[in-house]
Design a protein around this motif. Structure first.
Motif: not given
Ligand code: MG
Ligand code: TXA
Length: 339
Positions: A56, A58, A143, A145, A151, A180, A236
């Motif tokens: 991701k 992230r 999520s 993405n 997402s 979400e 986001h």
């Molecule tokens: Mg997310």
């Protein structure tokens, strides 16, 4: 990053078994849920969870939600279940509600982003439930993405972001809710709303009158501030275009856009209102439910139109509308034009 050949699996029994086996072997598989697609891995396997963060892109301090398919799985994840959490579980599970509770010792710290709490959700999507049950383990899933982008609400969106980054995607069709889950935590008798979703403030007030809307729901959380829900501090849901929220009546909006009629690089997202100008207008739904369902697809569509600027008409903020507004605020990096 490994170059996987990404398999597209169906929701038939043999494909669910293939997905479950990959998950048991510590791999990452994208799965459908009723909210958005999730990027799942065995929540109790540190190495598997690390692969989610890698796929991701992230930040590692942003905790993951752990998904269960039976309320009995909850006790291995948390050290305490607040009384209001039990009431919420009875009322809203299975469904789009994530509850943050004190973390049990067995949950690896990578799963909770280093926090002493863990977010847990029992999704209502039958395919998600079957995969978790077949795997026999709680699944951590953000999520599906790439970090920062909208997402995914279809398997195609997941493929667009995750092709060759993960071994498999389970296609369970379009996600019903489209935004979400609602994320809450408990403070004594109070429920604090960390992220709005389909389970609304009004519904939470049926559990207790004492529902606090966290500052991060409607305001930008600066780097210096300690966000209660770390996900809120990151940019986001952004398409490549710059997004602006626009507040005003039809007449002032029409007038505002007539000035842009010659520009080829802008798009407008409107609820269901006709706007009389010569620029592409994408309608994203008349009710809040419809807007939630379509929001992320239309944000992705803006990229297909190669729009450079996207103006979104401000949605209603009642019920699930608060979730739509919260996601748009972040997509727009809090840029609001008041006419
Ligand atoms: Mg997310
Ligand atoms: O609907 C959903 O919740 C989807 C599907 C796949 O279940 N998942 C999802 O995960 O949206 P993600 O990782 O994209 O968003 C999780 C949010 C983040 O904002 C995160 O900061 C917050 O939940 N969160 C998770 N665990 C938390 C915790 N222990 N304390 C505070 N916030 C937490």
């Amino acid at each position: 990053m490994s170059d996987y050949k990404t398999l597209m699996l169906s929701d038939r029994a043999e494909d669910i078994e293939t997905a479950a086996e990959l998950l048991r072997n510590g791999e990452v598989v994208a799965i459908p849920t009723e909210t958005v697609y999730g990027l799942a891995a065995d929540a109790m396997n540190e190495h598997a969870v690390e692969k989610i963060f890698e796929a991701k892109g992230r930040p590692s301090d942003n905790p993951l939600i752990v998904h269960i398919s039976d309320i009995k799985m909850l006790s291995q994840l948390v050290s305490e279940i607040p009384a209001n959490a039990l009431r919420c579980a009875e009322k809203f599970w299975p469904g789009p509600l994530t509850m943050v509770m004190p973390k049990g010792d067995k949950v690896p710290s990578v799963t909770s982003g280093g926090l002493e709490t863990v977010g847990v959700r029992f999704p209502s999507h039958k395919t998600a439930q079957k995969i978790i049950s077949a795997c026999g383990r709680p699944l951590a899933a953000p999520s599906a993405n790439i970090s920062g982008s909208p997402s995914p609400t279809t398997a195609k969106h997941v493929l667009d972001d995750m092709n060759e980054r993960i071994p498999a995607i389970v296609d369970g069709g379009d996600c019903d809710v489209g935004v979400e889950s609602t994320v809450i935590c408990f403070e004594g008798e109070a429920i604090r709303l960390l992220r709005p979703g389909f389970v609304s403030v009004q519904q939470l007030r049926e559990i207790t009158e004492n529902v606090i809307i966290d500052k991060g729901v409607l305001e930008s959380i600066g780097e210096a501030e300690r966000a209660k829900s770390p996900g809120m501090k990151y940019k986001h849901y952004s398409p490549k275009a710059q997004v602006y929220i626009i507040k005003g009546d039809t007449e002032s909006i029409d007038k505002y856009f007539s000035a842009y009629a010659e520009d080829g690089d802008i798009a407008v997202l409107s609820g269901d209102q006709e706007i009389s100008c010569d620029i592409p207008v994408i309608h994203y739904g008349s009710s809040s439910e419809e807007q939630a369902h379509r929001l992320f697809s239309v944000l992705r569509r803006c990229d297909e139109l190669s729009a450079v600027r996207v103006f979104v008409q401000c949605p209603d903020t009642e019920g699930v509308g608060l979730a739509v507004y919260n996601r748009l605020l972040r997509a727009a990096a809090f840029r609001i034009i008041e006419l």
